[in-house]
Design a protein around this motif. Sequence first.
Motif, short mmCIF file in Angstrom:
data_model
loop_
_atom_site.label_atom_id
_atom_site.label_comp_id
_atom_site.label_asym_id
_atom_site.label_seq_id
_atom_site.Cartn_x
_atom_site.Cartn_y
_atom_site.Cartn_z
N THR A 1 -14.37 -3.20 -1.37
CA THR A 1 -13.91 -2.45 -0.22
C THR A 1 -14.28 -1.92 -0.20
O THR A 1 -14.01 -0.29 -0.51
CB THR A 1 -12.92 -3.45 0.89
N ASN B 1 -6.96 3.58 -5.27
CA ASN B 1 -6.50 4.88 -4.76
C ASN B 1 -5.75 5.68 -4.55
O ASN B 1 -4.69 5.35 -5.61
CB ASN B 1 -5.95 3.79 -3.29
N ARG C 1 -0.05 7.26 2.27
CA ARG C 1 -1.51 5.69 3.06
C ARG C 1 -1.22 5.44 4.36
O ARG C 1 -1.75 5.92 5.62
CB ARG C 1 -2.22 5.13 2.40
N ASP D 1 0.75 -1.18 -0.18
CA ASP D 1 -0.23 -0.13 0.13
C ASP D 1 0.78 1.37 -0.33
O ASP D 1 1.75 1.43 0.37
CB ASP D 1 -0.68 0.32 1.03
N GLN E 1 -15.01 2.96 0.35
CA GLN E 1 -14.33 3.39 0.97
C GLN E 1 -14.47 4.69 -0.26
O GLN E 1 -15.41 5.09 -1.11
CB GLN E 1 -12.81 3.31 -0.10
N LYS E 2 -15.04 5.54 1.29
CA LYS E 2 -15.30 6.93 1.07
C LYS E 2 -15.00 8.01 -0.63
O LYS E 2 -15.74 8.44 -1.47
CB LYS E 2 -15.46 7.88 1.61
N ASN E 3 -13.48 7.76 -0.63
CA ASN E 3 -12.80 8.34 -1.61
C ASN E 3 -12.70 7.59 -3.13
O ASN E 3 -12.65 8.60 -4.13
CB ASN E 3 -11.63 8.84 -1.53
N ARG E 4 -13.91 7.17 -3.30
CA ARG E 4 -13.80 6.56 -4.10
C ARG E 4 -15.41 6.15 -4.74
O ARG E 4 -15.23 5.41 -6.05
CB ARG E 4 -12.73 5.75 -4.88
N ASP F 1 -16.66 -2.36 6.14
CA ASP F 1 -16.37 -2.91 7.53
C ASP F 1 -16.87 -1.52 8.03
O ASP F 1 -17.59 -2.41 9.18
CB ASP F 1 -14.32 -1.75 7.11
#
Length: 343
Positions: A185, A256, A128, A124, A187-190, A215
């Motif tokens: 999963t 991401n 981040r 990753d 993720q708000k940013n995408r 989650d």
Amino acid sequence: MKVKKKTLLLLVPLEFGFNKVFANNAEMDGFDVYEIAGDIFGNFKYSSTFQKLTNTFRKIFLKDKDYKKKIKRQYYIDKLHNKFENSPSKTFDFALIIRPDLWDKDIVNVITDLAKRSVCYQWDGLMRYPLFLDYIKYFDDVYVFDRSDLSCHPKLKFSTNFWFNYLDRTIKPVAPNNRVLYVGTFQKNRVVEMQLFFSFLRKSQIDYDAFLYFDNKEDAKSYKDCRTFNILTHRLNYEEMVKLERDYSIILDFQNTLHSGLSFRHFEGLALERKIITNNKSVRNYDFYHANNTFILDEFNWNEIVEFIQLPFVKSNSNIEKKYSFSNWIRYVLDIKPYQEMG
């Protein structure tokens, strides 16, 4: 004469069952694998009230701030010795840790001290997870999957992700059907970009399935009436996800925005001969990239996807597939020749 297997201490996140697929592939590649489940350590506890009082006394009256560190370290050592009491040796040839920043530094230090050579891999971005940089000192070699992170520290080396070639024995391709699959999963940013794209696929009459795991159950409630994707009630493990991918012709990958490294989806596509639709522009820089196989999304070219879907898949040569296999990757990061350099 029987060749002695190299011993490998392996610590991999339990998430998606990655610990098992790493161990299975390493065993297939001839390693004697000692897998450390991250949850064996638990939270540190004093062995007795006396030990706790001793620490308090030494800290207050002797100004000894290292006593707790010493007993904590011994606690982790004892846990490992109990786990591997049947090990033929107290020293291992290699220690390989994925995402070391997920664990206590004392745990990481104990593991690396037990091995002749210690290696870690960050799959990753460091933007981040910048805490990763604090763990570099414990390892002989440190690999990151995002080239742009190499400037963060002189010790960092580059490696891509890969495909798990032990799965080849049980997972076989199916006939193409021009269906698109996305599994991820939340993720708000995408999520906004995803929903717009899924709506576009539907309007273009492109058959797709999208599965999203949350989650946070409260976040999931906000999307319970969403028609553009399905909400997963449980995480798929890695093997389940790859088995699902074989039923589709095209795998969708959303990058991401905090890193430019390639996800596992690209290498699964390479192995399963599946096309990829992605917004990660860095894929152009890889030797397996082919415009027939990978469509790079931007804000202007969505209407070209229908034409892309009709293009024939161009199979990579076997040498490229081997290069991006786990079997080559582990030899590369552990520096066991021969291997092909990753990337």
